[in-house]
Write an enzyme that holds these catalytic residues in place. Structure first.
Site, PDB file in Angstrom:
ATOM      1  N   ALA A  97     102.107  32.579  18.333  1.00 23.44           N
ATOM      2  CA  ALA A  97     103.071  32.517  17.242  1.00 23.44           C
ATOM      3  C   ALA A  97     102.974  31.185  16.513  1.00 23.44           C
ATOM      4  CB  ALA A  97     104.484  32.732  17.773  1.00 23.44           C
ATOM      5  N   ARG A 135     107.079  41.834  19.118  1.00 26.00           N
ATOM      6  CA  ARG A 135     105.854  42.641  19.043  1.00 26.00           C
ATOM      7  C   ARG A 135     106.119  44.061  19.554  1.00 26.00           C
ATOM      8  NH1 ARG A 135     103.868  37.464  20.968  1.00 26.00           N
ATOM      9  NH2 ARG A 135     102.672  36.437  19.313  1.00 26.00           N
ATOM     10  N   LEU A 170     108.070  28.743  20.999  1.00 29.13           N
ATOM     11  CA  LEU A 170     107.157  29.732  20.445  1.00 29.13           C
ATOM     12  C   LEU A 170     105.963  29.850  21.375  1.00 29.13           C
ATOM     13  CD1 LEU A 170     107.147  28.728  16.664  1.00 29.13           C
ATOM     14  CD2 LEU A 170     108.131  30.813  17.632  1.00 29.13           C
ATOM     15  N   ASP A 171     105.457  31.068  21.578  1.00 29.96           N
ATOM     16  CA  ASP A 171     104.291  31.222  22.436  1.00 29.96           C
ATOM     17  C   ASP A 171     103.044  30.759  21.698  1.00 29.96           C
ATOM     18  OD1 ASP A 171     103.555  33.279  20.720  1.00 29.96           O
ATOM     19  OD2 ASP A 171     104.296  34.856  22.034  1.00 29.96           O
ATOM     20  N   THR A 172     101.919  30.804  22.384  1.00 28.03           N
ATOM     21  CA  THR A 172     100.691  30.223  21.840  1.00 28.03           C
ATOM     22  C   THR A 172     100.256  30.917  20.557  1.00 28.03           C
ATOM     23  OG1 THR A 172     100.000  29.699  24.103  1.00 28.03           O
ATOM     24  CG2 THR A 172      98.315  29.612  22.399  1.00 28.03           C
TER      25      THR A 172
END
Length: 343
Positions: free
Chosen positions: A101, A248, A97-99
């Site tokens: 999320a 997104r 997961l990115d920062t």
């Protein structure tokens, strides 16, 4: 606690990643907490060694000295001499997961590092979404595929302070979502390389096991609107091979189809394969005992789901069965678990 605790650290478990935290920092934090737990146990009883000590001879009036054999503890393996027993623990990371999320993040320790590869090969679906902090927390309901990962999404349909457009309705949104799901389901069949006229394809479709054979673009197996309160709405997306950036972008494209604009404000993963929010450990639970319990609780489901999805492709010898004894496995460096060598 050291060796006994290490023998139970083989498998998969899930944690809840809060927004704003990098996945690498999360992994390092979990590893640090595990090492602290392993090293916090009572050290083993030191071995005894024989030493000859110089002392007065008993019964001698002239104070003669003699050597006496005495058993004394050996300090070779004492923590204050050789340092902590465990200095490194390999912790594997699942679908990242990115920062920005948040949500379910699967980690593997020991055998679990290999099971993470099996999870990837199974092409399990996930469900994600985005939402504002003002929305009530949403939990993944029952009735969905067990191998899906929920994602929550919230979308802003107006810019600045313009009034919300009247042409954006729930019916139009549902129609667009149905078109998206239909097109992605056709792509799923194409990437699965299955002949739809065969009995095998029919049985796989009934069991919900149609998966792409190789790497593919993001595939959506299900999408629906959970909450529609203009200018905000909340989506649940079941997907595979996705990234948070693509999700997104999907929100933005939905806004364009509605003849307006949409911005994804939050992405949250509520299911990764067979791990849900209910089984994810919170930040206050990232310690040795809670992780051991989580691994043991998830072991039967991990074995059953991977056996179901991969079948003969899976090496079942590396899967923990429901009756598997965690204490029967000793520490081994071949499992990615290493002990610090003495100085």
């Amino acid at each position: 606690m050291g060796s006994a605790g290490l023998s139970r650290l083989h498998g998969l478990f899930a944690v809840y990643k809060p927004p704003g935290l990098k996945w690498k920092h999360l992994r390092d934090t979990v590893e640090l907490q595990l090492l602290k737990g392993l090293n916090a146990g009572k050290p083993p009883t030191p071995k005894q060694r024989v030493r000859f000590l110089l002392g007065p001879m008993e019964g001698s009036e002239e104070k003669e000295l003699t050597l006496t054999a005495t058993s004394v503890p050996s300090l070779v393996n004492h923590p204050l001499v050789c340092g902590p027993a465990f200095t490194h623990l390999k912790v594997g990371m699942g679908h990242r997961l990115d920062t920005q999320a948040s949500g379910v993040l699967v980690l593997g320790v020991g055998h679990g590092c290999r099971l993470l590869t099996d999870m990837y090969d199974a092409h399990l679906t996930k469900v994600r979404g985005s939402g504002d902090s003002l929305l009530l927390p949403w939990s993944f309901p029952g009735g969905h595929q067990q191998d899906s990962e929920p994602i929550l999404s919230r979308y802003l349909c107006t810019d600045n302070y313009l009034p919300f457009p009247d042409h954006v309705t729930r019916e139009k949104l549902d129609r667009i979502l149905a078109m998206i799901q239909g097109s992605h389901q056709k792509a799923l069949v194409m990437y699965s390389n299955l002949d739809l006229k065969t009995q095998e394809a029919y049985e796989m479709a009934v069991r919900g096991l149609i998966r792409p054979m190789n790497k593919s673009p993001m595939l959506i197996t299900g999408i629906r609107c959970l909450h529609f309160a203009p200018p905000e709405f909340l989506l649940e997306v079941q997907c595979m091979h996705e990234t948070q950036k693509e999700l997104r972008k999907l929100v933005h494209e939905i806004g364009l189809e509605l003849k307006t604009t949409a911005v994804c404000s939050q992405v949250r993963r509520t299911r990764d394969g067979f791990f849900t929010l209910d089984s994810a450990l919170l930040r206050t639970q990232w310690d040795l005992r809670n992780i051991q319990d989580a691994i043991q609780a998830a072991a039967p489901q991990v074995a059953a789901e991977l056996e179901k999805s991969l079948g003969p492709q899976l090496d079942t010898k590396q899967l923990p069965s429901p009756g598997w004894s965690w204490e029967s496995q000793g520490p081994s460096s071949t499992l990615g678990l290493e002990r610090g060598a003495g100085h």
